[in-house]
Every structure is written in structure tokens, then in C-alpha cells.
Design a protein around this motif. Structure first.
Motif, PDB file in Angstrom:
ATOM      1  N   LEU A   1       0.832  -1.192   0.000  1.00 49.13           N
ATOM      2  CA  LEU A   1       0.000   0.000   0.000  1.00 49.13           C
ATOM      3  C   LEU A   1       0.876   1.255   0.000  1.00 49.13           C
ATOM      4  CD1 LEU A   1      -3.312   0.604   1.759  1.00 49.13           C
ATOM      5  CD2 LEU A   1      -1.538   2.334   2.020  1.00 49.13           C
ATOM      6  N   VAL A   2       1.929   1.243   0.822  1.00 50.26           N
ATOM      7  CA  VAL A   2       2.840   2.392   0.859  1.00 50.26           C
ATOM      8  C   VAL A   2       3.477   2.603  -0.513  1.00 50.26           C
ATOM      9  CG1 VAL A   2       5.021   3.244   1.819  1.00 50.26           C
ATOM     10  CG2 VAL A   2       3.275   2.257   3.331  1.00 50.26           C
ATOM     11  N   ALA A   3       3.885   1.515  -1.171  1.00 43.66           N
ATOM     12  CA  ALA A   3       4.493   1.640  -2.499  1.00 43.66           C
ATOM     13  C   ALA A   3       3.525   2.276  -3.490  1.00 43.66           C
ATOM     14  CB  ALA A   3       4.958   0.274  -3.002  1.00 43.66           C
ATOM     15  N   GLY A   4       2.245   1.940  -3.372  1.00 42.82           N
ATOM     16  CA  GLY A   4       1.253   2.529  -4.266  1.00 42.82           C
ATOM     17  C   GLY A   4       1.141   4.036  -4.118  1.00 42.82           C
ATOM     18  N   LEU A   5       1.500   4.534  -2.944  1.00 42.33           N
ATOM     19  CA  LEU A   5       1.454   5.979  -2.734  1.00 42.33           C
ATOM     20  C   LEU A   5       2.487   6.712  -3.587  1.00 42.33           C
ATOM     21  CD1 LEU A   5       0.929   6.035   1.141  1.00 42.33           C
ATOM     22  CD2 LEU A   5      -0.730   6.742  -0.598  1.00 42.33           C
ATOM     23  N   GLY A   6       3.481   5.987  -4.125  1.00 44.84           N
ATOM     24  CA  GLY A   6       4.448   6.619  -5.014  1.00 44.84           C
ATOM     25  C   GLY A   6       3.771   7.235  -6.224  1.00 44.84           C
ATOM     26  N   GLU A   7       2.848   6.504  -6.841  1.00 42.04           N
ATOM     27  CA  GLU A   7       2.127   7.038  -7.996  1.00 42.04           C
ATOM     28  C   GLU A   7       1.147   8.132  -7.581  1.00 42.04           C
ATOM     29  OE1 GLU A   7       2.423   6.655 -11.147  1.00 42.04           O
ATOM     30  OE2 GLU A   7       3.538   4.798 -11.495  1.00 42.04           O
ATOM     31  N   VAL A   8       0.604   8.030  -6.366  1.00 44.83           N
ATOM     32  CA  VAL A   8      -0.326   9.053  -5.890  1.00 44.83           C
ATOM     33  C   VAL A   8       0.402  10.383  -5.704  1.00 44.83           C
ATOM     34  CG1 VAL A   8      -1.857   9.714  -4.002  1.00 44.83           C
ATOM     35  CG2 VAL A   8      -1.832   7.341  -4.788  1.00 44.83           C
ATOM     36  N   VAL A   9       1.535  10.349  -5.002  1.00 47.20           N
ATOM     37  CA  VAL A   9       2.300  11.573  -4.761  1.00 47.20           C
ATOM     38  C   VAL A   9       2.782  12.167  -6.082  1.00 47.20           C
ATOM     39  CG1 VAL A   9       4.362  12.531  -3.651  1.00 47.20           C
ATOM     40  CG2 VAL A   9       2.956  10.863  -2.433  1.00 47.20           C
ATOM     41  N   LYS A  10       3.179  11.305  -7.013  1.00 49.93           N
ATOM     42  CA  LYS A  10       3.563  11.781  -8.348  1.00 49.93           C
ATOM     43  C   LYS A  10       2.459  12.628  -8.959  1.00 49.93           C
ATOM     44  CE  LYS A  10       2.332   9.734 -11.922  1.00 49.93           C
ATOM     45  NZ  LYS A  10       1.998   8.696 -12.920  1.00 49.93           N
ATOM     46  N   CYS A  11       1.211  12.187  -8.829  1.00 50.25           N
ATOM     47  CA  CYS A  11       0.080  12.949  -9.389  1.00 50.25           C
ATOM     48  C   CYS A  11      -0.052  14.312  -8.728  1.00 50.25           C
ATOM     49  CB  CYS A  11      -1.216  12.154  -9.229  1.00 50.25           C
ATOM     50  SG  CYS A  11      -1.342  10.723 -10.327  1.00 50.25           S
ATOM     51  N   GLY A  12       0.334  14.392  -7.456  1.00 46.07           N
ATOM     52  CA  GLY A  12       0.307  15.671  -6.779  1.00 46.07           C
ATOM     53  C   GLY A  12       1.278  16.657  -7.388  1.00 46.07           C
ATOM     54  N   PHE A  13       2.454  16.185  -7.746  1.00 40.16           N
ATOM     55  CA  PHE A  13       3.458  17.077  -8.321  1.00 40.16           C
ATOM     56  C   PHE A  13       3.116  17.497  -9.749  1.00 40.16           C
ATOM     57  CE2 PHE A  13       6.273  15.460  -4.908  1.00 40.16           C
ATOM     58  CZ  PHE A  13       6.726  16.686  -4.434  1.00 40.16           C
ATOM     59  N   ILE A  14       2.549  16.590 -10.536  1.00 41.73           N
ATOM     60  CA  ILE A  14       2.332  16.925 -11.945  1.00 41.73           C
ATOM     61  C   ILE A  14       1.031  17.657 -12.198  1.00 41.73           C
ATOM     62  CG2 ILE A  14       3.759  15.005 -12.761  1.00 41.73           C
ATOM     63  CD1 ILE A  14       1.150  13.516 -13.468  1.00 41.73           C
ATOM     64  N   ALA A  15       0.040  17.543 -11.271  1.00 48.23           N
ATOM     65  CA  ALA A  15      -1.269  18.114 -11.615  1.00 48.23           C
ATOM     66  C   ALA A  15      -2.132  18.577 -10.450  1.00 48.23           C
ATOM     67  CB  ALA A  15      -2.071  17.093 -12.442  1.00 48.23           C
TER      68      ALA A  15
END
Length: 370
Positions: free
Chosen positions: A181-195
Motif C-alpha cells: 500500500l505504501v508503495a502505491g502511494l508513489g504514484e499518488v504523490v507523483k500525481c500531486g506534483f504533476i497536476a
């Protein structure tokens, strides 16, 4: 008194073949609606590690359809031509027709492989994705990209094949190991930076231990991350380019050029979301050296990913080995490397042909060996 069920969230993906992404809890009753009334036979592609978890889905489908099971290896071991071929042979032996449908049940590797099988069998059959990991919910299951790996790299063979629907059933995350679950947050945080910077505010303001399958904050993070992807793929499904300086669908690969290189050199023993987190910090350092990103935003990359327990440094591979792996990245043009970078928070652009010196220095900045 029975608590009132929170309403499911439906995000519509427009385009040539519109479909819904549904976020909520206990969504299996929505499967028949997404499969459609004309379907008679359903092949369920699932990781063999999820044989028990998939059982209720199989039982539910069996009440209305002729169901065949297609268990596949767990994780990236599934994304091989031999595994796809075994699925094709099984479909052929069963007389699977274009009016039948596939359901994928599992993480991103299952979604990628099962979607690829659906895209290529009879040049395309209906597929519904039921992602069981956070990573698959916010990334692989949405957007119609399917693929398998080769010895040369990750996802180099694939097809665009939009699903008929996606069910992001947050209840399935209750059985997900915490590191996944923590690893999945990598893609979530990425979305925060790009959009969507609100994502960054949410992860920075809440302790990661409170982000569980039943957490309203985690649900909002999933909805926001899926919303980012829906907006991007609606505007540029086949990665043909954005408008103005925006990279279009390529923006979703923020951090992935280095991230995929790390995965390959690690023989996929590192989790995808962990590699993406490292890759995002790396590309922030690269953008700073190219003069497009301010130092405080580089620091925020480190702090945001670290706040959810993801790695921000890497030193296990030599730079030259990673450089060779990056050169087969799908965004490359000829011998020129291209990176999605930020000009500011939520302002993505493309950096083409950075100097080897900058590439090397950025790697040293995340702890790597020159």
C-alpha cells in the motif's frame, strides 16, 4: 443501526470508447453492468497468489456467466510473452469469441498482462479491470495501456486497449500487505506534483499510518489520483502529444525513466512505486541542474515521498548501467533521452537531451555512484 453506505464515486473517461471508473467499497455487484448483457462467457485472469481472494468474484460471476479461470504468476513474472501465449491457447481451446469478455483481478502486472491478452485476442475483446492494489487502482487499471516486458526493458511490447470499466474496490485493500500500500502511494504523490497539489497537502498533513482501506483520506487520494489520470488520458489517449508545452500523456511517466531503469537493474525486485519515488526525486534534481525547477520544490519532492515512507535515495547500481537502461525508455527519440520535468508545481514540460554531466550529477545528488 446499520451505518449508511457512502455513495460510490464514478469518474467518466471520455473518448472513442467511454467507460466508468468506480471508486467505493464492495463493488462486485457492478461487474455484470460493466460486462454488458450480450456477454455469455467470462475469462478471469488473476494472480495465482490471489486464489482465495478472487473466489467471491468467481462465485458471483458464475451465477450469470459461463466462467473460465486463467491463473497467472504473481507480479512481474506474469508479464512475459510465454504467459500471454498460454492465455491465448486456453482461450482458443475454449472457443472464446469476440462477444465474450475478460475480467482481470490483481495488481498492475495482472492488469497489464490481462489487458494485453484482451487487446490481442481476436484483435480485441471486452475487458473489465478489478485492481486489488493501490498502485493498480491509480495507475495500471486506468487509461487503456497494456503490455509485457522483454529482456530489453519494461512494457516495450503492448497495445492501447480501453477497458469497458474499472472497479476500484477499496475493500480489497484491507488484505494488501502494508509495504504494497505504501508503495502505491508513489504514484499518488507523483500525481500531486504533476497536476493536483492538494494531494501533496493531504499526504503531508496526515500520518501515513492513518491511511488505511477504510480511511476517508485514502479514498480522497485515490479519487484525486484517478481524476488526474482520467483528465490526462481523455485529452491524449495514445500519447501523441499535449497542447503547447504540456507533454500530454507522457506526463504520467514523470519519474519513470529512472524508475524503470532501477527496476530493470534490480531485476524487478524493487516495488514499482518505490522506484518511481526515487525517479521523481532524481528528475527533480535533474530539472534543478537544467534551470527549470527551484531548490525548494526539489526539497519538497524529498519530504513528500519520505512522509509516506518511500525511498528518496539510491546507490545500488552504477550510473553507466542505469544510463544504458534509460536509453531504451519509450520517450527516447533516437539516441536522445527525454525526461518529463517540472517548470513549477503542477507545470510539467519536457527536457530533451540533457548533458551526461547533469545526468551524472543528479544521480550523485540522490546518493548514487558516479
Amino acid at each position: 443501526m446499520t451505518p449508511r453506505r457512502v455513495r460510490d464515486t464514478v469518474l467518466r473517461v471520455e473518448g472513442e470508447s467511454p467507460y466508468d471508473v468506480v471508486v467505493g467499497h464492495d463493488l462486485s455487484e457492478r461487474l455484470p453492468q460493466m460486462l454488458g448483457v450480450s456477454v455469455q462467457r467470462v475469462a478471469v485472469v488473476f494472480s495465482d497468489a490471489l486464489a482465495e481472494l478472487v473466489r467471491p468474484v468467481l462465485d458471483s460471476l458464475a451465477a450469470a456467466y459461463d466462467v473460465m479461470v486463467l491463473p497467472i504468476p504473481d507480479g512481474e513474472r506474469a508479464k512475459k510473452a510465454a504467459v500471454a501465449a498460454s492465455c491465448w491457447e486456453a482461450l482458443g481451446d475454449a472457443g472464446f469469441t469476440r462477444s465474450d469478455a475478460i475480467v482481470t483481478f490483481g495488481g498492475g502486472a495482472t492488469t497489464d498482462l490481462g489487458g494485453f491478452v484482451a487487446a490481442t485476442w481476436l484483435r480485441g475483446v471486452r475487458v473489465v479491470h478489478v485492481p486489488t492494489t493501490l498502485l493498480a487502482m491509480v495507475d495500471a487499471a486506468v487509461g487503456g495501456k497494456t503490455g509485457i516486458n522483454t529482456r530489453s526493458g519494461k512494457n516495450l511490447v503492448g497495445a492501447f486497449h480501453e477497458p469497458a470499466g474499472v472497479l476500484c474496490d477499496l475493500s480489497l485493500l484491507r488484505s494488501l500487505p502494508r509495504p504494497e500500500l505504501v508503495a502505491g502511494l508513489g504514484e499518488v504523490v507523483k500525481c500531486g506534483f504533476i497536476a493536483d497539489p492538494v494531494i501533496l497537502d493531504l499526504v503531508e498533513d496526515h500520518d501515513v499510518d492513518t491511511l488505511t482501506a477504510d480511511s476517508p483520506v485514502l479514498r480522497e487520494l485515490v479519487e484525486r489520483a484517478v481524476g488526474v489520470k482520467v483528465d490526462v488520458v481523455t485529452a491524449d489517449l495514445r500519447e501523441t502529444g499535449g497542447t503547447g508545452s504540456h507533454p500530454g500523456r507522457e506526463v504520467l511517466n514523470y519519474g519513470h525513466t529512472m524508475g524503470h531503469a532501477i527496476e530493470r537493474t534490480e531485476n524487478y525486485r524493487i516495488r514499482h512505486g518505490e522506484a518511481v519515488a526515487i525517479g521523481c526525486v532524481y528528475v527533480a534534481e535533474l530539472a534543478a541542474r537544467a534551470g527549470t525547477l527551484a531548490p525548494d520544490l526539489v526539497d519538497r519532492h524529498r519530504s513528500a515521498f519520505a512522509s509516506v515512507g518511500l525511498p528518496t535515495t539510491y546507490s545500488k547500481a552504477a550510473f553507466d548501467d542505469l544510463l544504458r537502461a534509460m536509453k531504451v525508455d519509450k520517450k527516447s527519440r533516437g539516441s536522445q533521452l527525454r525526461f518529463v520535468v517540472l517548470a513549477d508545481l503542477a507545470v510539467p514540460t519536457v527536457l530533451a537531451g540533457p548533458s551526461v554531466a547533469d545526468l551524472r550529477d543528479a544521480y550523485a545528488a540522490i546518493g548514487g555512484r558516479r
